[in-house]
Design a protein around this motif. Structure first.
Motif, PDB file in Angstrom:
ATOM      1  N   GLN A 186      -4.264 -20.473   4.237  1.00 30.97           N
ATOM      2  CA  GLN A 186      -4.788 -20.388   2.867  1.00 30.97           C
ATOM      3  C   GLN A 186      -4.209 -19.183   2.125  1.00 30.97           C
ATOM      4  O   GLN A 186      -4.054 -19.217   0.910  1.00 30.97           O
ATOM      5  CB  GLN A 186      -6.318 -20.307   2.912  1.00 30.97           C
ATOM      6  CG  GLN A 186      -6.983 -20.383   1.565  1.00 30.97           C
ATOM      7  CD  GLN A 186      -6.761 -21.719   0.876  1.00 30.97           C
ATOM      8  OE1 GLN A 186      -6.643 -22.746   1.515  1.00 30.97           O
ATOM      9  NE2 GLN A 186      -6.701 -21.691  -0.436  1.00 30.97           N
ATOM     10  N   VAL A 219      -1.144 -19.863  -0.124  1.00 34.53           N
ATOM     11  CA  VAL A 219      -1.319 -20.541  -1.417  1.00 34.53           C
ATOM     12  C   VAL A 219      -2.020 -19.640  -2.423  1.00 34.53           C
ATOM     13  O   VAL A 219      -1.583 -19.515  -3.566  1.00 34.53           O
ATOM     14  CB  VAL A 219      -2.105 -21.857  -1.216  1.00 34.53           C
ATOM     15  CG1 VAL A 219      -2.324 -22.552  -2.542  1.00 34.53           C
ATOM     16  CG2 VAL A 219      -1.368 -22.770  -0.258  1.00 34.53           C
ATOM     17  N   ASP A 220      -3.094 -19.001  -2.017  1.00 32.13           N
ATOM     18  CA  ASP A 220      -3.851 -18.116  -2.916  1.00 32.13           C
ATOM     19  C   ASP A 220      -3.456 -16.676  -2.665  1.00 32.13           C
ATOM     20  O   ASP A 220      -4.097 -15.967  -1.890  1.00 32.13           O
ATOM     21  CB  ASP A 220      -5.361 -18.298  -2.705  1.00 32.13           C
ATOM     22  CG  ASP A 220      -5.811 -19.688  -3.062  1.00 32.13           C
ATOM     23  OD1 ASP A 220      -5.233 -20.270  -3.990  1.00 32.13           O
ATOM     24  OD2 ASP A 220      -6.747 -20.190  -2.413  1.00 32.13           O
ATOM     25  N   ARG A 221      -2.408 -16.245  -3.334  1.00 34.73           N
ATOM     26  CA  ARG A 221      -1.915 -14.887  -3.166  1.00 34.73           C
ATOM     27  C   ARG A 221      -2.413 -14.019  -4.301  1.00 34.73           C
ATOM     28  O   ARG A 221      -2.703 -14.513  -5.387  1.00 34.73           O
ATOM     29  CB  ARG A 221      -0.387 -14.886  -3.141  1.00 34.73           C
ATOM     30  CG  ARG A 221       0.149 -15.532  -1.888  1.00 34.73           C
ATOM     31  CD  ARG A 221       1.634 -15.618  -1.828  1.00 34.73           C
ATOM     32  NE  ARG A 221       2.363 -14.537  -2.462  1.00 34.73           N
ATOM     33  CZ  ARG A 221       3.672 -14.406  -2.401  1.00 34.73           C
ATOM     34  NH1 ARG A 221       4.385 -15.284  -1.744  1.00 34.73           N
ATOM     35  NH2 ARG A 221       4.285 -13.420  -2.995  1.00 34.73           N
ATOM     36  N   THR A 270      -0.712 -17.891  -7.995  1.00 33.31           N
ATOM     37  CA  THR A 270      -0.908 -19.080  -7.185  1.00 33.31           C
ATOM     38  C   THR A 270       0.448 -19.695  -6.850  1.00 33.31           C
ATOM     39  O   THR A 270       1.288 -19.861  -7.718  1.00 33.31           O
ATOM     40  CB  THR A 270      -1.769 -20.107  -7.939  1.00 33.31           C
ATOM     41  OG1 THR A 270      -2.994 -19.481  -8.301  1.00 33.31           O
ATOM     42  CG2 THR A 270      -2.076 -21.304  -7.079  1.00 33.31           C
ATOM     43  N   TYR A 271       0.617 -20.045  -5.598  1.00 32.24           N
ATOM     44  CA  TYR A 271       1.858 -20.654  -5.124  1.00 32.24           C
ATOM     45  C   TYR A 271       1.567 -22.065  -4.639  1.00 32.24           C
ATOM     46  O   TYR A 271       0.444 -22.383  -4.265  1.00 32.24           O
ATOM     47  CB  TYR A 271       2.479 -19.822  -3.997  1.00 32.24           C
ATOM     48  CG  TYR A 271       3.187 -18.592  -4.493  1.00 32.24           C
ATOM     49  CD1 TYR A 271       4.562 -18.484  -4.432  1.00 32.24           C
ATOM     50  CD2 TYR A 271       2.484 -17.534  -5.041  1.00 32.24           C
ATOM     51  CE1 TYR A 271       5.216 -17.355  -4.894  1.00 32.24           C
ATOM     52  CE2 TYR A 271       3.123 -16.398  -5.505  1.00 32.24           C
ATOM     53  CZ  TYR A 271       4.495 -16.320  -5.436  1.00 32.24           C
ATOM     54  OH  TYR A 271       5.144 -15.211  -5.897  1.00 32.24           O
ATOM     55  N   CYS A 272       2.574 -22.903  -4.647  1.00 29.73           N
ATOM     56  CA  CYS A 272       2.388 -24.283  -4.202  1.00 29.73           C
ATOM     57  C   CYS A 272       3.643 -24.756  -3.473  1.00 29.73           C
ATOM     58  O   CYS A 272       4.673 -24.090  -3.479  1.00 29.73           O
ATOM     59  CB  CYS A 272       2.072 -25.184  -5.383  1.00 29.73           C
ATOM     60  SG  CYS A 272       3.341 -25.200  -6.631  1.00 29.73           S
ATOM     61  N   SER A 312       6.092 -20.297  -7.003  1.00 37.85           N
ATOM     62  CA  SER A 312       4.948 -19.907  -7.822  1.00 37.85           C
ATOM     63  C   SER A 312       4.758 -20.949  -8.920  1.00 37.85           C
ATOM     64  O   SER A 312       5.704 -21.600  -9.357  1.00 37.85           O
ATOM     65  CB  SER A 312       5.152 -18.522  -8.435  1.00 37.85           C
ATOM     66  OG  SER A 312       6.071 -18.587  -9.491  1.00 37.85           O
ATOM     67  N   GLU A 313       3.526 -21.106  -9.333  1.00 35.25           N
ATOM     68  CA  GLU A 313       3.239 -22.117 -10.356  1.00 35.25           C
ATOM     69  C   GLU A 313       3.904 -21.784 -11.683  1.00 35.25           C
ATOM     70  O   GLU A 313       4.276 -22.679 -12.431  1.00 35.25           O
ATOM     71  CB  GLU A 313       1.732 -22.284 -10.513  1.00 35.25           C
ATOM     72  CG  GLU A 313       1.117 -23.047  -9.370  1.00 35.25           C
ATOM     73  CD  GLU A 313      -0.296 -23.504  -9.654  1.00 35.25           C
ATOM     74  OE1 GLU A 313      -0.890 -23.065 -10.660  1.00 35.25           O
ATOM     75  OE2 GLU A 313      -0.797 -24.304  -8.858  1.00 35.25           O
TER      76      GLU A 313
END
Length: 133
Positions: free
Chosen positions: A25, A28-30, A34-36, A48-49
């Protein structure tokens, strides 16, 4: 470039969980955004988004890569990690270490000598000591 399907996500996360466990987790939640994960030409990219939204303006056939390549799906739908993912996995890893001696030295060293520093499995043991049986 498209999001991963449920099956692709499951296969990739199972592979990553072998190396970083519950820390999945944290990828993704850095704190820096937010990264995907996105799939492009059978390769999975970690991006990164913000950058992903900017890259949406580029057509898929012109796009070469985006972000960091974490691995690829084989023709049999197995996921293979690439070496480029190591920089992102190492801080959360369960089993990476740094060699203290060369291979030649390891062959003739006494049994009580230190061969590997920073073995992350020890930290995993300490964090989950109460749940181990």
């Amino acid at each position: 470039m498209r999001p991963l399907t449920e099956e692709e996500t499951r296969v990739m996360f199972e592979k990553l969980a072998k190396y970083i466990g519950e820390n999945l987790q944290l990828l993704v939640d850095r704190p820096d955004g937010t990264y995907c994960f996105r799939l492009h030409n059978d390769r999975v990219y970690y991006v990164s988004e913000k950058i992903m939204k900017l890259a949406a303006n580029v057509s898929g056939d012109k796009l070469v890569s985006l972000g960091t390549c974490f691995g690829k799906f084989t023709k049999t739908h197995k996921f293979r990690l690439h070496i480029t993912a190591l920089d992102f996995l190492a801080p959360y890893a369960k089993g990476f270490g740094v060699a203290a001696k060369s291979t030649q030295d390891c062959r003739k060293v006494d049994p009580m000598a230190i061969v590997v520093f920073h073995q992350a499995d020890i930290g995993e043991y300490v964090r989950h000591e109460e749940t181990l049986t």
